[in-house]
Design an enzyme around this catalytic site. Structure first.
Site, PDB file in Angstrom:
ATOM      1  N   LYS B  95     -11.298   3.043  -6.715  1.00 45.76           N
ATOM      2  CA  LYS B  95     -10.181   2.674  -7.578  1.00 45.76           C
ATOM      3  C   LYS B  95     -10.430   1.240  -8.031  1.00 45.76           C
ATOM      4  O   LYS B  95     -10.444   0.316  -7.215  1.00 45.76           O
ATOM      5  CB  LYS B  95      -8.846   2.768  -6.835  1.00 45.76           C
ATOM      6  CG  LYS B  95      -7.676   2.454  -7.758  1.00 45.76           C
ATOM      7  CD  LYS B  95      -6.342   2.514  -7.069  1.00 45.76           C
ATOM      8  CE  LYS B  95      -5.261   2.005  -8.019  1.00 45.76           C
ATOM      9  NZ  LYS B  95      -4.087   1.518  -7.311  1.00 45.76           N
ATOM     10  N   GLY B 156       4.959  -2.339  -7.068  1.00 45.22           N
ATOM     11  CA  GLY B 156       5.981  -2.682  -6.091  1.00 45.22           C
ATOM     12  C   GLY B 156       7.371  -2.886  -6.656  1.00 45.22           C
ATOM     13  O   GLY B 156       8.301  -3.209  -5.925  1.00 45.22           O
ATOM     14  N   ALA B 182       1.655   2.860  -9.831  1.00 47.30           N
ATOM     15  CA  ALA B 182       2.456   1.629  -9.788  1.00 47.30           C
ATOM     16  C   ALA B 182       3.854   1.810 -10.367  1.00 47.30           C
ATOM     17  O   ALA B 182       4.055   2.362 -11.438  1.00 47.30           O
ATOM     18  CB  ALA B 182       1.770   0.489 -10.544  1.00 47.30           C
ATOM     19  N   GLY B 183       4.817   1.324  -9.605  1.00 55.48           N
ATOM     20  CA  GLY B 183       6.184   1.260 -10.103  1.00 55.48           C
ATOM     21  C   GLY B 183       7.053   2.466  -9.770  1.00 55.48           C
ATOM     22  O   GLY B 183       8.261   2.413  -9.956  1.00 55.48           O
ATOM     23  N   ASN B 204       2.799   3.971  -3.253  1.00 56.45           N
ATOM     24  CA  ASN B 204       2.584   3.213  -2.022  1.00 56.45           C
ATOM     25  C   ASN B 204       3.865   2.527  -1.559  1.00 56.45           C
ATOM     26  O   ASN B 204       4.489   2.935  -0.593  1.00 56.45           O
ATOM     27  CB  ASN B 204       1.453   2.194  -2.212  1.00 56.45           C
ATOM     28  CG  ASN B 204       1.055   1.498  -0.913  1.00 56.45           C
ATOM     29  OD1 ASN B 204       1.723   1.619   0.103  1.00 56.45           O
ATOM     30  ND2 ASN B 204      -0.042   0.779  -0.932  1.00 56.45           N
ATOM     31  N   THR B 205       4.291   1.505  -2.297  1.00 54.04           N
ATOM     32  CA  THR B 205       5.433   0.700  -1.858  1.00 54.04           C
ATOM     33  C   THR B 205       6.669   1.537  -1.518  1.00 54.04           C
ATOM     34  O   THR B 205       7.317   1.313  -0.494  1.00 54.04           O
ATOM     35  CB  THR B 205       5.810  -0.312  -2.957  1.00 54.04           C
ATOM     36  OG1 THR B 205       4.660  -1.113  -3.258  1.00 54.04           O
ATOM     37  CG2 THR B 205       6.950  -1.212  -2.517  1.00 54.04           C
TER      38      THR B 205
END
Lengths: 255, 255, 255, 255
Positions: B95, B156, B182-183, B204-205
């Site tokens: 990645k 995040g 993301a997001g 992830n977050t």
């Protein structure tokens, strides 16, 4: 477990039985969704037939029938329809729907509250379809409704949670289950409703009108479970600033 | 089945391994999500330790490792990091992340394209994290990237599909898998991304920072499946007008 | 020109007089906005004082006073307050506000309709603050209200047109002016309300709580005019595809 | 006052000259908007004609011409077009547009940065149209662009600020004026862009395609002024809770 009145349900997805291409397809969609509460319009039923096309498959599935008063325009009509439904279907569960407006099928707050109060006194378990009006929902709760069913958007519009700001207040204030009804057009909408803390959602058009109602019913079931699990697990808050999931200091410095 | 380069995956949810309270919790979340592709930051690894805390549990799970170049600020640094990762982890999957900006961790389009081209030539399977820029995504595809990973919002931030209008164009034009990265802060965001036609999402977050990462990982897995199923089944269109699921003519007329 | 009951107004911006740091600032903001209709809470007035701080400057400005019944919780209280206001302020114009809920100040649909009907019979020009409920708005119109004032979002929330989907239906169906009240936190929100076809908007918190209420009042006035002009001129439709404003064929070919 | 390079402008609205039904209508719309910067596509000009239909009226208005390179697909083509424009129009101001993609006219980040760098060295005042990419905008600034022009949505789509989350970051980080270009379809969109802190906006399709371009141009001018004034005055923050503009304690208690 979703508890409404004296019953509990494993599934937090309610289905409507209208608009399906065939009763068989409706039956398969209900099965695929694991739904345990199905609403049906009294008008659709041919009550004098021994084996009504719509009703028989539902009865065979052992789901809780939730007859609705769709098509009524006043409290008086709705109460009459409810009595007919109770007798015909042998259930005192009722989705109360009163919409004088034929174009957008918006519920009438005045007649709905009036009918709800009467129906509760007549022994019904009343689940009213209503606008996303926090005070109205509180009053429906106070007259004894077993749940409230505020709309997310116009029936059949598939527009999703257009009333989100009001739904947040309704959910915060409610002491009965809040079931988001109408307008949910995609599984993401259903998941978002559950993430807000809704007790359940009701879907009909988005499933029945899909090219593949059975797959779509299953997709909604997964989304409802996803949204409810996330609500229970505790969603993170939004942030206007990035929070790195990976270290942003130059990793080369560490070598 | 999701196909990237020469591999196929049953799951369309990719996880990041950062921010978890413990490696055990990360491992449990990966298991609960059925995720088969996990990204990890090279910096987090203690490559000289025989049993790295983060890496060992991942290796034990038989998932495809996807090392990332988070922390690099230029193409040159990223290529160097990629080479290190390939050697240390024995995988040529990568990645690619280059973000010179420490606050919002926004990817650099110029350096990312430059590095992608070099890394493809060096034999890597390159999945670049990038802005939701339709032309950039097309160019990344043209230099041989195995997928593109446009952002939904800042890393995040949990803000969801803030770049939706651009993602729609990217997905329409892409001939490689589009993985929204993301997001994504809630299962409904992941479902919505899949409903747009994304091939997969990376989270992830929202999982790692949840009070209950394992339940949240499972919720995201359900939502991804829901969204993908709905996309495949064919979502209904929005309508500004109500379409009755129940008959709106006065049902009493029929009695 | 905005026509309500038997009066016409050049301005389509209504102001609330609460929350200003001083009566002077309120007066200046009203002047800067060219507003001709100002609502004020009866409670704020010291009716027995010869020169009330809030009232005197408003009277000097020759605007139409619009006393409101904010603070009342029932139709009975609201009718009583309206009578007091009529006597004290020598106007039969009235903004009807009934909100039993102290936290979000959401209007009560039942009490509001009840009071509206009585107040119309008592000779008032009634402008009811109400939820964005299409059937309720239609009923308020039917009992003789001179306009309807559905909310855009919770009072003081500055969240903008959260109820947009419902407002569109209300505006489409209304035969009296629709004035969007509550929640408009920025000039862009006011412009958007007017672009939907609203007859006017009412703003208070966003102006009174601004660091510079006079500049903000003027900004809202411009935005209201902008939105109304655009609605009249005819807004273009959204398109999911680009339509070039400049030629996209290679201009070099033409050289 | 808007300052770009060594010039100042009273108006923060830039217009495009394409798509108008006639040059006269374009001229009237520019006049109604008080716009002082007008972009025009080189291809539209018949440079060898003494009195070009589009150019002559613009020259007569004493606005700053901003020729654009629309239609070019590479940096090389754009630089060539810029040189032609400078010679023909006697201005070194340039709107740089490079979009290889004929359908959505999305700008190419790589070629745009490359051309920008060269054009700055060649003495141009460069205003690049670009994707809403924070790192790209920062790099365009670093090579000497006089402003950046990130897109709000696809050209001609009228979808508004679809890239809002990215624009917020761009504006926060920029040290040159940020001019929101493309996709603004209504005055409310322009006001919202200015409320974010944009230095200016560029509008073309929404005005030129309106049924009444002159009225629409004026409406956009008002909205831009409204949004900028509100930004300067300081917008209030959103709140999830109501804050009463009128007293909510029972006013009757005070009587």
């Amino acid at each position: 477990m979703l508890r409404i009145a004296d019953k509990t349900f494993n599934s937090r997805l309610l289905l409507g039985s209208g608009k399906f291409a065939s009763p068989q397809l409706m039956q398969q969609a209900v099965a695929a969704s694991n739904c345990q509460l199905v609403t049906l319009a009294l008008k659709r039923l041919e009550l004098d037939k021994a084996h009504d096309d719509l009703l028989s498959p539902l009865k065979a599935m052992n789901v809780q029938l939730l007859p609705n008063t769709s098509g009524t325009k006043t409290a008086k009509e709705a109460v009459f329809a409810a009595e007919l439904a109770r007798e015909a279907l042998q259930t005192h569960w009722l989705k109360l729907e009163i919409h004088p407006d034929a174009r957008y099928l918006m519920p009438d707050p005045i007649e709905t509250l009036l009918a709800a109060e009467q129906l509760v006194k007549l022994g019904f378990v009343v689940l009213p379809y209503c606008s996303a009006d926090p005070v109205l929902c509180k009053r429906l709760e106070q007259v004894g409704c077993a749940a409230v069913m505020p709309l997310g958007a116009a029936i059949g519009s598939n527009q999703g949670l257009q009333t989100r700001a009001m739904l947040e207040i309704i959910i915060e204030q409610a002491t009965v289950p809040v079931i988001i009804d109408a307008g949910l057009g995609a599984p993401s909408h259903a998941a978002a409703a559950m993430e807000l803390g809704a007790a359940a959602v009701l879907v009909n058009t988005a499933i029945a009108s899909s090219e593949n109602p059975v797959a779509m019913a299953h997709a909604f079931a997964l989304a409802v479970e996803a949204g409810h699990s996330a609500f229970t697990a505790g969603l993170a808050h939004h942030s206007s600033q990035a929070i790195a999931s990976s270290p942003f200091t130059d990793f080369l410095a560490a070598l």
